[in-house]
Design a protein around this motif. Structure first.
Motif, PDB file in Angstrom:
ATOM      1  N   ARG A  73       0.808  -1.218   0.000  1.00 21.15           N
ATOM      2  CA  ARG A  73       0.000   0.000   0.000  1.00 21.15           C
ATOM      3  C   ARG A  73       0.842   1.269   0.000  1.00 21.15           C
ATOM      4  O   ARG A  73       0.332   2.339  -0.296  1.00 21.15           O
ATOM      5  N   CYS A  74       2.117   1.150   0.330  1.00 18.08           N
ATOM      6  CA  CYS A  74       2.980   2.330   0.355  1.00 18.08           C
ATOM      7  C   CYS A  74       3.622   2.520  -1.011  1.00 18.08           C
ATOM      8  O   CYS A  74       4.452   1.714  -1.438  1.00 18.08           O
ATOM      9  N   LEU A  75       3.235   3.566  -1.694  1.00 17.75           N
ATOM     10  CA  LEU A  75       3.717   3.828  -3.044  1.00 17.75           C
ATOM     11  C   LEU A  75       5.052   4.563  -2.978  1.00 17.75           C
ATOM     12  O   LEU A  75       5.122   5.717  -2.550  1.00 17.75           O
ATOM     13  N   THR A  76       6.112   3.888  -3.383  1.00 20.81           N
ATOM     14  CA  THR A  76       7.425   4.519  -3.391  1.00 20.81           C
ATOM     15  C   THR A  76       7.558   5.411  -4.621  1.00 20.81           C
ATOM     16  O   THR A  76       6.784   5.302  -5.572  1.00 20.81           O
ATOM     17  N   VAL A  77       8.554   6.288  -4.594  1.00 22.33           N
ATOM     18  CA  VAL A  77       8.767   7.199  -5.725  1.00 22.33           C
ATOM     19  C   VAL A  77       9.042   6.435  -7.022  1.00 22.33           C
ATOM     20  O   VAL A  77       8.427   6.721  -8.057  1.00 22.33           O
ATOM     21  N   PRO A  78       9.954   5.438  -7.011  1.00 18.76           N
ATOM     22  CA  PRO A  78      10.181   4.681  -8.254  1.00 18.76           C
ATOM     23  C   PRO A  78       8.912   3.993  -8.767  1.00 18.76           C
ATOM     24  O   PRO A  78       8.655   3.964  -9.967  1.00 18.76           O
ATOM     25  N   ALA A  79       8.124   3.453  -7.813  1.00 12.76           N
ATOM     26  CA  ALA A  79       6.884   2.786  -8.221  1.00 12.76           C
ATOM     27  C   ALA A  79       5.914   3.793  -8.821  1.00 12.76           C
ATOM     28  O   ALA A  79       5.232   3.515  -9.813  1.00 12.76           O
ATOM     29  N   GLY A  80       5.855   4.984  -8.222  1.00 15.33           N
ATOM     30  CA  GLY A  80       4.975   6.028  -8.743  1.00 15.33           C
ATOM     31  C   GLY A  80       5.377   6.458 -10.140  1.00 15.33           C
ATOM     32  O   GLY A  80       4.527   6.665 -11.014  1.00 15.33           O
ATOM     33  N   VAL A  81       6.679   6.582 -10.355  1.00 11.91           N
ATOM     34  CA  VAL A  81       7.178   6.953 -11.682  1.00 11.91           C
ATOM     35  C   VAL A  81       6.833   5.879 -12.702  1.00 11.91           C
ATOM     36  O   VAL A  81       6.426   6.177 -13.837  1.00 11.91           O
ATOM     37  N   GLN A  82       6.974   4.628 -12.290  1.00  8.85           N
ATOM     38  CA  GLN A  82       6.667   3.514 -13.189  1.00  8.85           C
ATOM     39  C   GLN A  82       5.185   3.511 -13.572  1.00  8.85           C
ATOM     40  O   GLN A  82       4.828   3.298 -14.733  1.00  8.85           O
ATOM     41  N   ILE A  83       4.335   3.772 -12.589  1.00 15.65           N
ATOM     42  CA  ILE A  83       2.897   3.811 -12.859  1.00 15.65           C
ATOM     43  C   ILE A  83       2.558   4.963 -13.803  1.00 15.65           C
ATOM     44  O   ILE A  83       1.779   4.802 -14.751  1.00 15.65           O
ATOM     45  N   MET A  84       3.150   6.134 -13.555  1.00 13.90           N
ATOM     46  CA  MET A  84       2.887   7.285 -14.417  1.00 13.90           C
ATOM     47  C   MET A  84       3.363   7.022 -15.845  1.00 13.90           C
ATOM     48  O   MET A  84       2.720   7.435 -16.814  1.00 13.90           O
ATOM     49  N   THR A  85       4.483   6.326 -15.960  1.00 11.00           N
ATOM     50  CA  THR A  85       4.993   5.978 -17.288  1.00 11.00           C
ATOM     51  C   THR A  85       3.999   5.079 -18.025  1.00 11.00           C
ATOM     52  O   THR A  85       3.711   5.280 -19.211  1.00 11.00           O
TER      53      THR A  85
END
Length: 217
Positions: A73-85
């Motif tokens: 449930r904790c969205l890390t910065v790299p994970a967030g970038v990957q999702i946005m990509t």
């Protein structure tokens, strides 16, 4: 009749493009599902561990399942970038999808126009030949009847093309409206409805489509 052969050829080309449009619609449905899933990951809210009650419960129950849940449930910065990509890739995919679908619709419209022109020329040719003037001859009557049957078949093609084109045009408009309304803040419930509508394709009459495919078999 040469015109009937031409009408059948046009109808066959029309249905070939229909198959491509159907394939595009299926791919677009999958793309919308991917967008929805990625947006769900982006919108998920972690547990508020600032709450004393929640914090105490977590400390008292540090099981593997709880740890895995908290990590997920904790969205890390790299994970967030990957999702946005991935979301940006979906948006680009939607633009490509609409461009290809619109191009196919334009081709379908041209084929409808070609069919209308073919029928008009056939009708003018029939009139100029004066088939009705040979009604007294038995053989001429048989020829006239055959011409009528072939002409009726060509009109069936034209009518079917017009009906299907209008259905696909409405289907495309629905897809276009769905894509234009997609935002990062779109509620998941709304996206679920969009996915369902895209998949159901309410403007497409399956019975008509099946009948059209039977015409070229």
């Amino acid at each position: 009749m040469e015109s009937n052969k031409e009408a059948r050829r046009i109808f066959s080309d029309f249905m070939t493009r229909i198959a491509k449009f159907e394939e595009l619609a299926t791919l677009g449905s999958g793309l919308l599902g991917s967008f929805r899933n990625q947006l769900e990951l982006l919108q998920r809210n972690p547990l508020d561990k600032r709450s004393k009650l929640v914090g105490d419960i977590i400390k008292a129950n540090e099981t593997q399942r709880m740890k895995a849940y908290l990590k997920d449930r904790c969205l890390t910065v790299p994970a967030g970038v990957q999702i946005m990509t991935k979301l940006n890739m979906c948006q680009q995919g939607f633009r490509d999808h609409l461009d290809k679908a619109k191009s196919l619709l334009d081709e379908l419209e041209c084929l409808v126009d070609n069919m209308i022109s073919t029928l008009k020329m056939a009708n003018e040719r029939e009139t100029s030949n004066g088939c009705e003037n040979h009604s007294g001859d038995e053989l001429a009557e048989e020829d006239a009847e055959l011409v009528h049957l072939k002409k009726h078949e060509a009109f069936d093609y034209a009518a079917m093309m017009g009906i299907i084109y209008n259905m696909l045009k409405q289907d495309y408009t629905m897809q276009e409206k769905i894509v234009s309304s997609l935002k990062l803040s779109s509620p998941l419930e709304q996206l679920d409805s969009y996915c369902k509508m895209w998949s159901l394709r309410p403007y497409i009459n399956d019975d008509v489509m099946h009948q059209a495919w039977r015409l070229i078999r």
